[in-house]
Design a protein around this motif. Sequence first.
Motif, PDB file in Angstrom:
ATOM      1  N   PRO A   1      27.336  55.821  30.694  1.00 31.29           N
ATOM      2  CA  PRO A   1      26.329  56.786  30.245  1.00 31.29           C
ATOM      3  C   PRO A   1      26.197  57.905  31.291  1.00 31.29           C
ATOM      4  CG  PRO A   1      25.487  54.528  30.163  1.00 31.29           C
ATOM      5  CD  PRO A   1      26.775  54.490  30.924  1.00 31.29           C
TER       6      PRO A   1
ATOM      7  N   LEU B   1      32.472  52.605  28.613  1.00 28.79           N
ATOM      8  CA  LEU B   1      32.342  53.913  29.277  1.00 28.79           C
ATOM      9  C   LEU B   1      31.017  53.995  30.031  1.00 28.79           C
ATOM     10  CD1 LEU B   1      33.644  56.011  26.255  1.00 28.79           C
ATOM     11  CD2 LEU B   1      34.940  55.251  28.260  1.00 28.79           C
TER      12      LEU B   1
ATOM     13  N   GLN C   1      26.514  59.771  41.716  1.00 22.93           N
ATOM     14  CA  GLN C   1      25.419  58.799  41.883  1.00 22.93           C
ATOM     15  C   GLN C   1      25.186  58.491  43.363  1.00 22.93           C
ATOM     16  OE1 GLN C   1      26.152  55.331  39.412  1.00 22.93           O
ATOM     17  NE2 GLN C   1      26.314  56.553  37.545  1.00 22.93           N
TER      18      GLN C   1
ATOM     19  N   ARG D   1      28.218  54.123  40.846  1.00 22.21           N
ATOM     20  CA  ARG D   1      29.523  53.921  40.224  1.00 22.21           C
ATOM     21  C   ARG D   1      30.306  55.227  40.155  1.00 22.21           C
ATOM     22  NH1 ARG D   1      28.134  49.131  36.927  1.00 22.21           N
ATOM     23  NH2 ARG D   1      29.996  48.280  35.955  1.00 22.21           N
TER      24      ARG D   1
ATOM     25  N   MET E   1      28.222  51.815  26.241  1.00 20.83           N
ATOM     26  CA  MET E   1      28.481  50.581  27.005  1.00 20.83           C
ATOM     27  C   MET E   1      29.469  49.684  26.275  1.00 20.83           C
ATOM     28  SD  MET E   1      24.738  49.616  28.416  1.00 20.83           S
ATOM     29  CE  MET E   1      25.218  48.107  29.232  1.00 20.83           C
TER      30      MET E   1
ATOM     31  N   LEU F   1      20.243  47.965  31.819  1.00 27.53           N
ATOM     32  CA  LEU F   1      20.687  48.680  30.607  1.00 27.53           C
ATOM     33  C   LEU F   1      20.790  47.716  29.424  1.00 27.53           C
ATOM     34  CD1 LEU F   1      23.407  50.988  32.209  1.00 27.53           C
ATOM     35  CD2 LEU F   1      21.289  51.750  31.151  1.00 27.53           C
ATOM     36  N   ARG F   2      21.313  46.506  29.672  1.00 29.79           N
ATOM     37  CA  ARG F   2      21.423  45.533  28.569  1.00 29.79           C
ATOM     38  C   ARG F   2      20.041  45.132  28.054  1.00 29.79           C
ATOM     39  NH1 ARG F   2      25.980  44.422  31.413  1.00 29.79           N
ATOM     40  NH2 ARG F   2      24.930  43.163  32.961  1.00 29.79           N
TER      41      ARG F   2
ATOM     42  N   GLY G   1      26.222  47.325  40.925  1.00 26.48           N
ATOM     43  CA  GLY G   1      26.675  48.171  39.805  1.00 26.48           C
ATOM     44  C   GLY G   1      26.222  49.614  39.929  1.00 26.48           C
TER      45      GLY G   1
ATOM     46  N   ARG H   1      37.533  49.469  30.864  1.00 30.83           N
ATOM     47  CA  ARG H   1      36.577  49.469  31.986  1.00 30.83           C
ATOM     48  C   ARG H   1      37.313  49.524  33.322  1.00 30.83           C
ATOM     49  NH1 ARG H   1      33.043  44.368  31.182  1.00 30.83           N
ATOM     50  NH2 ARG H   1      31.740  45.232  32.824  1.00 30.83           N
TER      51      ARG H   1
ATOM     52  N   ARG I   1      29.544  39.269  25.976  1.00 29.68           N
ATOM     53  CA  ARG I   1      29.284  40.705  25.908  1.00 29.68           C
ATOM     54  C   ARG I   1      30.391  41.439  25.155  1.00 29.68           C
ATOM     55  NH1 ARG I   1      27.993  42.103  32.121  1.00 29.68           N
ATOM     56  NH2 ARG I   1      29.124  43.963  31.484  1.00 29.68           N
TER      57      ARG I   1
ATOM     58  N   THR J   1      22.028  47.631  37.551  1.00 28.80           N
ATOM     59  CA  THR J   1      21.889  48.641  36.496  1.00 28.80           C
ATOM     60  C   THR J   1      22.419  48.090  35.168  1.00 28.80           C
ATOM     61  OG1 THR J   1      23.906  49.599  37.434  1.00 28.80           O
ATOM     62  CG2 THR J   1      21.852  50.756  37.849  1.00 28.80           C
TER      63      THR J   1
ATOM     64  N   ILE K   1      21.271  57.246  34.483  1.00 30.08           N
ATOM     65  CA  ILE K   1      21.404  56.091  35.384  1.00 30.08           C
ATOM     66  C   ILE K   1      20.598  56.332  36.662  1.00 30.08           C
ATOM     67  CG2 ILE K   1      23.062  54.696  36.683  1.00 30.08           C
ATOM     68  CD1 ILE K   1      23.600  54.410  33.752  1.00 30.08           C
TER      69      ILE K   1
END
Length: 216
Positions: free
Chosen positions: A59, A57, A92, A88, A53, A35-36, A85, A167, A156, A31, A64
Amino acid sequence: MRVIFLGPPGAGKGTQAHFLCNFLQIPHVSTGDRLRQEVQAETELGKQVKEIMAAGLFPADELIIALVKKALLETKEAKGFLLDGFPRTVAQAEALKDASIDIDHVIELEVADEVIIQRLSGRRVHLSSGRIYHVTLNPPKVADIDDMTGEALVHREDDKEAVIRKRLEVYHDKTKPLVHWYQRLASTNKIPVFSKISGEGAVEIVRQRLVQIFAK
Ligand code: AMP
């Protein structure tokens, strides 16, 4: 084989996922990578999640979950998948269960917080492939350049130290409870099998620990 990788950011999930997907011949669904890619392509979703991100944090779960459902449709023809990933949050994991997507194996990669801070602050990634390097532990042949494509590597935003600490805090608060959630599921149902291995030490050593899980 349907596999989930659990573990804090920087546990080595991405690195080991590349190896394990090759070993088990299953597609890798990350994921974070997806997302990136959305952020880089400046899509609507990318614009929505960019700042969140970068701050370390999460989303919203609904965004997701929709992303993962779409990604899993692409794996329909395959012999399973490795989710890296995701999930999380407990919400989910419940969404996966409610969609009757049964998981065969959950693997927790355990790494101490201090080790993670050292690892992530030196991490460099090749965005389009998800290939991961480290400035000292696993350097590319040429500094800041991907070995395979010759394209630039990225540090990143969320691999900067203050964000890494945030994180980790979010991981302990939101994701760590999933360990107990899956352990409970494993003890009442036959699946998923739950395994915990140390993600500390050289990449090759961790790889051997992973292989041993599937040799059982
Ligand atoms: P990763 O590459 O897996 O470390 O993910 C990078 C960032 O993407 C995370 O810090 C979150 O902001 C976001 N992200 C990735 N996967 C999820 C997920 N399953 N739930 C919420 N946020 C996620």
